[in-house]
Design a protein around this motif. Structure first.
Motif, PDB file in Angstrom:
ATOM      1  N   GLU A 161       0.737  -1.110  -0.166  1.00 20.67           N
ATOM      2  CA  GLU A 161      -0.004  -0.055   0.041  1.00 20.67           C
ATOM      3  C   GLU A 161       0.807   1.381  -0.064  1.00 20.67           C
ATOM      4  O   GLU A 161       0.650   2.214  -0.792  1.00 20.67           O
ATOM      5  N   ASP A 162       1.756   1.378   0.831  1.00 18.98           N
ATOM      6  CA  ASP A 162       2.709   2.325   1.057  1.00 18.98           C
ATOM      7  C   ASP A 162       3.169   2.972  -0.284  1.00 18.98           C
ATOM      8  O   ASP A 162       3.211   4.049  -0.493  1.00 18.98           O
ATOM      9  N   SER A 163       3.767   2.276  -1.131  1.00 18.64           N
ATOM     10  CA  SER A 163       4.330   2.719  -2.352  1.00 18.64           C
ATOM     11  C   SER A 163       3.426   3.155  -3.488  1.00 18.64           C
ATOM     12  O   SER A 163       3.775   4.025  -4.074  1.00 18.64           O
ATOM     13  N   LYS A 164       2.018   2.383  -3.381  1.00 19.82           N
ATOM     14  CA  LYS A 164       1.126   2.978  -4.099  1.00 19.82           C
ATOM     15  C   LYS A 164       0.688   4.247  -3.654  1.00 19.82           C
ATOM     16  O   LYS A 164       0.521   5.226  -4.648  1.00 19.82           O
ATOM     17  N   VAL A 165       0.344   4.394  -2.571  1.00 13.80           N
ATOM     18  CA  VAL A 165      -0.034   5.680  -2.010  1.00 13.80           C
ATOM     19  C   VAL A 165       0.913   6.843  -2.058  1.00 13.80           C
ATOM     20  O   VAL A 165       0.650   8.064  -2.678  1.00 13.80           O
ATOM     21  N   ALA A 166       2.002   6.326  -1.880  1.00 17.60           N
ATOM     22  CA  ALA A 166       3.313   7.293  -2.149  1.00 17.60           C
ATOM     23  C   ALA A 166       3.237   8.038  -3.725  1.00 17.60           C
ATOM     24  O   ALA A 166       3.560   9.192  -3.799  1.00 17.60           O
ATOM     25  N   LEU A 167       3.089   7.027  -4.532  1.00 20.40           N
ATOM     26  CA  LEU A 167       3.115   7.401  -6.014  1.00 20.40           C
ATOM     27  C   LEU A 167       1.936   8.413  -6.116  1.00 20.40           C
ATOM     28  O   LEU A 167       2.199   9.224  -7.030  1.00 20.40           O
ATOM     29  N   VAL A 168       0.862   7.955  -5.871  1.00 23.81           N
ATOM     30  CA  VAL A 168      -0.306   8.952  -5.959  1.00 23.81           C
ATOM     31  C   VAL A 168      -0.175  10.194  -5.257  1.00 23.81           C
ATOM     32  O   VAL A 168      -0.320  11.275  -5.877  1.00 23.81           O
ATOM     33  N   ALA A 169       0.536  10.140  -4.394  1.00 24.67           N
ATOM     34  CA  ALA A 169       0.684  11.537  -3.715  1.00 24.67           C
ATOM     35  C   ALA A 169       1.694  12.441  -4.394  1.00 24.67           C
ATOM     36  O   ALA A 169       1.783  13.493  -4.474  1.00 24.67           O
ATOM     37  N   ILE A 170       2.729  11.706  -4.921  1.00 19.11           N
ATOM     38  CA  ILE A 170       3.661  12.446  -5.877  1.00 19.11           C
ATOM     39  C   ILE A 170       2.937  13.137  -6.953  1.00 19.11           C
ATOM     40  O   ILE A 170       2.946  14.226  -7.407  1.00 19.11           O
ATOM     41  N   GLY A 171       2.080  12.152  -7.484  1.00 13.46           N
ATOM     42  CA  GLY A 171       1.154  12.808  -8.688  1.00 13.46           C
ATOM     43  C   GLY A 171       0.213  13.937  -8.337  1.00 13.46           C
ATOM     44  O   GLY A 171       0.199  15.101  -9.197  1.00 13.46           O
ATOM     45  N   ALA A 172      -0.250  13.760  -7.158  1.00 17.10           N
ATOM     46  CA  ALA A 172      -1.108  14.793  -6.744  1.00 17.10           C
ATOM     47  C   ALA A 172      -0.337  16.029  -6.300  1.00 17.10           C
ATOM     48  O   ALA A 172      -0.738  17.403  -6.092  1.00 17.10           O
ATOM     49  N   PHE A 173       0.833  15.877  -5.966  1.00 18.90           N
ATOM     50  CA  PHE A 173       1.583  17.144  -5.052  1.00 18.90           C
ATOM     51  C   PHE A 173       2.020  18.176  -6.412  1.00 18.90           C
ATOM     52  O   PHE A 173       1.555  19.239  -6.004  1.00 18.90           O
ATOM     53  N   PHE A 174       2.424  17.829  -7.454  1.00 22.50           N
ATOM     54  CA  PHE A 174       2.967  18.590  -8.231  1.00 22.50           C
ATOM     55  C   PHE A 174       2.231  19.566  -8.988  1.00 22.50           C
ATOM     56  O   PHE A 174       2.448  20.854  -8.995  1.00 22.50           O
ATOM     57  N   PRO A 175       0.736  19.140  -9.279  1.00 23.87           N
ATOM     58  CA  PRO A 175       0.244  20.344 -10.076  1.00 23.87           C
ATOM     59  C   PRO A 175      -0.460  21.240  -8.837  1.00 23.87           C
ATOM     60  O   PRO A 175      -0.390  22.354  -9.036  1.00 23.87           O
ATOM     61  N   VAL A 176      -0.635  20.731  -7.621  1.00 20.76           N
ATOM     62  CA  VAL A 176      -0.841  21.888  -6.406  1.00 20.76           C
ATOM     63  C   VAL A 176       0.316  22.738  -6.211  1.00 20.76           C
ATOM     64  O   VAL A 176       0.296  24.002  -6.412  1.00 20.76           O
ATOM     65  N   TYR A 177       1.506  22.294  -5.907  1.00 23.23           N
ATOM     66  CA  TYR A 177       2.688  23.087  -5.808  1.00 23.23           C
ATOM     67  C   TYR A 177       2.778  23.923  -7.087  1.00 23.23           C
ATOM     68  O   TYR A 177       2.995  25.256  -6.852  1.00 23.23           O
ATOM     69  N   THR A 178       2.983  23.334  -8.311  1.00 25.43           N
ATOM     70  CA  THR A 178       3.334  24.140  -9.402  1.00 25.43           C
ATOM     71  C   THR A 178       2.225  25.237  -9.588  1.00 25.43           C
ATOM     72  O   THR A 178       2.523  26.189 -10.500  1.00 25.43           O
ATOM     73  N   THR A 179       1.030  25.219  -9.171  1.00 32.58           N
ATOM     74  CA  THR A 179      -0.039  26.073  -9.575  1.00 32.58           C
ATOM     75  C   THR A 179       0.032  27.151  -8.571  1.00 32.58           C
ATOM     76  O   THR A 179      -0.156  28.391  -8.687  1.00 32.58           O
ATOM     77  N   VAL A 180       0.003  26.794  -7.336  1.00 34.39           N
ATOM     78  CA  VAL A 180      -0.030  27.589  -6.219  1.00 34.39           C
ATOM     79  C   VAL A 180       1.024  28.470  -5.764  1.00 34.39           C
ATOM     80  O   VAL A 180       0.571  29.610  -5.456  1.00 34.39           O
ATOM     81  N   ALA A 181       2.212  28.070  -5.997  1.00 31.58           N
ATOM     82  CA  ALA A 181       3.234  28.850  -5.539  1.00 31.58           C
ATOM     83  C   ALA A 181       3.289  29.964  -6.380  1.00 31.58           C
ATOM     84  O   ALA A 181       3.461  31.255  -5.824  1.00 31.58           O
ATOM     85  N   PRO A 182       3.138  30.061  -7.658  1.00 26.95           N
ATOM     86  CA  PRO A 182       3.483  31.173  -8.412  1.00 26.95           C
ATOM     87  C   PRO A 182       2.300  31.992  -8.347  1.00 26.95           C
ATOM     88  O   PRO A 182       2.162  33.324  -8.319  1.00 26.95           O
ATOM     89  N   ALA A 183       0.984  31.387  -7.841  1.00 29.10           N
ATOM     90  CA  ALA A 183      -0.225  32.267  -7.712  1.00 29.10           C
ATOM     91  C   ALA A 183       0.059  33.109  -6.731  1.00 29.10           C
ATOM     92  O   ALA A 183      -0.494  34.401  -6.607  1.00 29.10           O
ATOM     93  N   LEU A 184       0.730  32.683  -5.452  1.00 27.71           N
ATOM     94  CA  LEU A 184       0.778  33.222  -4.412  1.00 27.71           C
ATOM     95  C   LEU A 184       1.803  34.464  -4.364  1.00 27.71           C
ATOM     96  O   LEU A 184       1.759  35.575  -3.940  1.00 27.71           O
ATOM     97  N   ARG A 185       2.927  34.166  -5.395  1.00 29.83           N
ATOM     98  CA  ARG A 185       3.955  34.936  -5.704  1.00 29.83           C
ATOM     99  C   ARG A 185       3.316  36.179  -6.298  1.00 29.83           C
ATOM    100  O   ARG A 185       3.877  37.443  -6.460  1.00 29.83           O
ATOM    101  N   HIS A 186       2.274  35.991  -7.139  1.00 31.10           N
ATOM    102  CA  HIS A 186       1.903  36.935  -8.169  1.00 31.10           C
ATOM    103  C   HIS A 186       0.363  37.736  -7.657  1.00 31.10           C
ATOM    104  O   HIS A 186      -0.124  38.313  -8.403  1.00 31.10           O
ATOM    105  N   VAL A 187       0.192  37.513  -6.411  1.00 32.09           N
ATOM    106  CA  VAL A 187      -1.029  38.135  -5.745  1.00 32.09           C
ATOM    107  C   VAL A 187      -0.603  39.632  -5.906  1.00 32.09           C
ATOM    108  O   VAL A 187       0.307  40.189  -5.993  1.00 32.09           O
ATOM    109  N   ASP A 188      -1.369  40.444  -6.668  1.00 33.40           N
ATOM    110  CA  ASP A 188      -1.563  41.900  -6.781  1.00 33.40           C
ATOM    111  C   ASP A 188      -1.022  42.392  -5.603  1.00 33.40           C
ATOM    112  O   ASP A 188      -1.403  42.540  -4.600  1.00 33.40           O
ATOM    113  N   ALA A 189       0.420  43.101  -6.003  1.00 36.26           N
ATOM    114  CA  ALA A 189       0.916  43.713  -5.122  1.00 36.26           C
ATOM    115  C   ALA A 189       0.419  45.002  -4.536  1.00 36.26           C
ATOM    116  O   ALA A 189       0.539  45.488  -3.213  1.00 36.26           O
ATOM    117  N   HIS A 190      -0.394  45.649  -5.216  1.00 34.59           N
ATOM    118  CA  HIS A 190      -1.278  46.785  -4.974  1.00 34.59           C
ATOM    119  C   HIS A 190      -2.186  46.294  -3.697  1.00 34.59           C
ATOM    120  O   HIS A 190      -2.190  47.143  -2.587  1.00 34.59           O
TER     121      HIS A 190
END
Ligand SMILES: Nc1ncnc2c1ncn2[C@@H]1O[C@H](COP(=O)(O)OP(=O)(O)O)[C@@H](O)[C@H]1O
Ligand SMILES: [Mg+2]
Lengths: 292, 270
Positions: A161-190
């Motif tokens: 189980e662990d290895s499969k859950v870990a693989l799924v977690a890797i798959g889910a991690f990157f879309p969240v990380y790569t979308t949200v990090a730049p979104a936070l960085r680009h929040v309207d400075a004003h």
């Protein structure tokens, strides 16, 4: 390093960073919002009926072709035989097991991946120093093709189980990380400056400006992550499992059970759509509260 | 009714502003050069000048949003070292939070850390004052640019500042609303004295509202067009409310317009 990061972000450009030009937004005439109008129940009914047209047509066509003799039945089962295969597996008590274990792996992996993704994205998106520290490494990890992890995870965590859950977690991690990090960085400075100038800082500023500003990006990243989670699940189960829908696919292929193959594909579609619909409900709730 | 319910609130006292030899460079570009200005507590000062001459920059420095490359600023005798709770700024752009209602956006302006029992009443009164009570529940994207500017003004007022900094607050308003907002600002100033520094492009607005009008711009145009400082100061005669059509102001108006580089033919017409 910066080119790598840009590439990584643009790979995920399926979900654009949602940024609103505020000044343009504010200047102009009042616009009535869709949410301001009472939504007639009729539309919901119509959408359901219209949405069902193509699946029904496909089933009818499928039945017609399968029974016409144009395609041999070992290549194309009839819809009814697929249904029968499902009933058969259900009566043996294994259908539920396959579905349950796969869903459990997806939900666990998705939850872990999304939470870690949100946490790292917050750190990297809000702190320039953390970004310099983490972003290149995470960008490089992101570039590793997903299936490359399978043997390593299998070796480290065993084909359990662990290895499969870990693989799924890797798959889910990157879309969240790569979308949200730049979104936070680009929040309207004003808007950030506005918050600061009215005495907000730290967590208060985060909840006043930054978090609400990235809610749309978070939601679309979660939907993407969920799709990735199912993808990585099937990849993991195809390559080594004794239970689960991915295993059922391999098993059916090896035994020439084309009816079960069709059944599994349809089940994956239904389950994927179902979990996506759950995130859709969350989206409606969050956008009602935080949407503009 | 509205101004009286505002008067009941515990208003902060108006505070003086002292600007001493203020300079600001962005890289090689000198925007403000050795600018000095004393503003008395409760005074209304209008800043006018050509676009890009540094009006917003000056206002941001008074509010502690930017730090000078030279010179100093004090509010009420205490130096401004950073973001300052004694001043409130209405930015040139409305800067409303798109995911919050108009009411919530005004609430953002309330002084933080000291919630008062009459906060809700105050927000409601401010919304009524800027004629937005019926739009209180809307989101920013559902209102016009002029309405958004009024929300931004109400938000700044909610803070009960000692120094109110307004950056072209009526720029996006239609002529009629602009006039009534000017009167409203004066009503408020009478009810809740604050020192007001207002940036405007409109010479008539400056003369109608201010005790003094400060014309900003390059002192020596040939030498360095970018270096802005105070070119001239006009003390507006008479007491408010002023007669908008007053002939007394015509001379000053012509002088300021000439200063802005607009030939008025005022003297020639006589
Ligand atoms: N953060 C900044 N970085 C670089 N240049 C700036 C910055 N802020 C303002 N400036 C420059 O300073 C000058 C004055 O700007 P500003 O104060 O906004 O003018 P105004 O409000 O009078 O139109 C402009 O030329 C602008 O480009
Ligand atoms: Mg400006």
């Amino acid at each position: 390093m910066s080119t790598l990061r840009t590439r990584v972000v643009s790979v995920n450009s399926g979900t654009p960073v949602l940024e609103r030009p505020l000044v343009d937004d504010a200047v102009g005439t009042p616009v009535p919002t869709a949410s301001a109008l009472p939504r007639p129940p009729r539309r919901w009914v119509r959408a359901t009926i219209l949405g069902a047209v193509i699946p029904i047509a496909v089933i009818v066509l499928w039945q017609a072709i399968a029974t016409s003799g144009l395609v041999p039945s070992y290549r194309l089962p009839t819809p009814l035989s697929v249904w029968a295969a499902g009933v058969d597996l259900y009566e043996r008590g294994v259908l539920y097991q396959h579905i349950a274990i796969s869903t459990q792996r997806v939900l666990l992996g998705f939850g872990i991946g999304a939470i870690v993704g949100l946490a790292l994205a917050s750190i990297v998106g809000l702190s320039a120093r953390a970004s310099e520290l983490f972003a290149p490494t995470l960008g490089a990890l992101r570039a590793v093709p997903s299936l490359a992890w399978v043997p390593l995870l299998g070796l480290y965590l065993g084909l359990n189980e662990d290895s499969k859950v870990a693989l799924v977690a890797i798959g889910a991690f990157f879309p969240v990380y790569t979308t949200v990090a730049p979104a936070l960085r680009h929040v309207d400075a004003h808007l950030v400056e506005l918050g600061r100038s009215y005495g907000y800082s730290g967590p208060a500023l985060l909840s006043l400006v930054q978090l609400p500003a990235v809610v749309p990006a978070v939601i679309s990243s979660l939907r993407l992550a969920l799709a990735q989670a199912w993808l990585f699940l099937v990849a993991g189960e195809l390559l080594g499992a004794s239970l689960g829908l991915g295993f059922l696919l391999v098993d059916s292929q090896q035994n020439g059970r084309i009816d079960r193959l069709f059944l599994t594909i349809i089940l994956l579609g239904i389950l994927g759509k179902g979990t996506d619909g759950a995130v859709g409900l969350l989206e409606r709730f969050l956008l009602k509260r935080w949407g503009s | 009714m509205s101004s009286s319910s505002l008067r009941d609130s515990t208003a902060a006292d108006a505070l003086s502003v002292s600007i001493h030899d203020l300079s600001r460079r962005f890289g090689d570009r000198v925007v403000l050069s050795e600018l000095s200005l004393e503003i008395a507590a409760g005074e209304i000062v209008a800043l006018i000048g050509p676009s890009g001459c540094g009006k917003s920059t000056l206002l941001r420095h008074i509010g502690g949003l930017d730090s000078p490359t030279g010179g100093s600023i004090a509010i009420g005798g205490t130096p401004v070292t950073g973001l300052d709770a004694r001043s409130a700024i209405a930015f040139q752009e409305p800067r409303l939070l798109p995911w919050c209602s108009i009411t919530r956006n005004v609430e953002v302006g309330l002084p933080r850390g000291k919630r008062a029992h009459d906060d809700r009443d105050r927000v409601a009164a401010l919304l009524e004052l800027v004629k937005l009570s019926s739009s209180a529940h809307l989101r920013p994207r559902e209102i016009s640019g002029g309405m958004a500017q009024r929300v931004s003004l109400a938000r700044a007022l909610a803070r009960r500042p000692g120094v109110l900094l307004l950056d072209e607050p009526f720029g996006a308003l239609d002529a009629l609303t602009r006039l009534s907002m000017q009167d409203l600002l004066l009503d408020l100033h009478a009810a809740e004295p604050a020192t007001i520094v207002i940036v405007t492009h409109d010479v008539d607005e400056a003369l109608y509202l201010a005790d003094r009008v400060i014309l900003l711009g390059a002192i020596d145009a040939e030498e360095n067009a970018a270096q802005a400082s105070i070119r001239s100061t006009v003390v507006v005669p008479g007491v408010r409310p002023r007669d908008r059509g007053s002939g007394d102001l015509a001379e000053l108006r012509a002088e300021l317009l000439e200063g802005l580089g607009v030939p008025t033919h005022h003297l020639a017409a006589r």
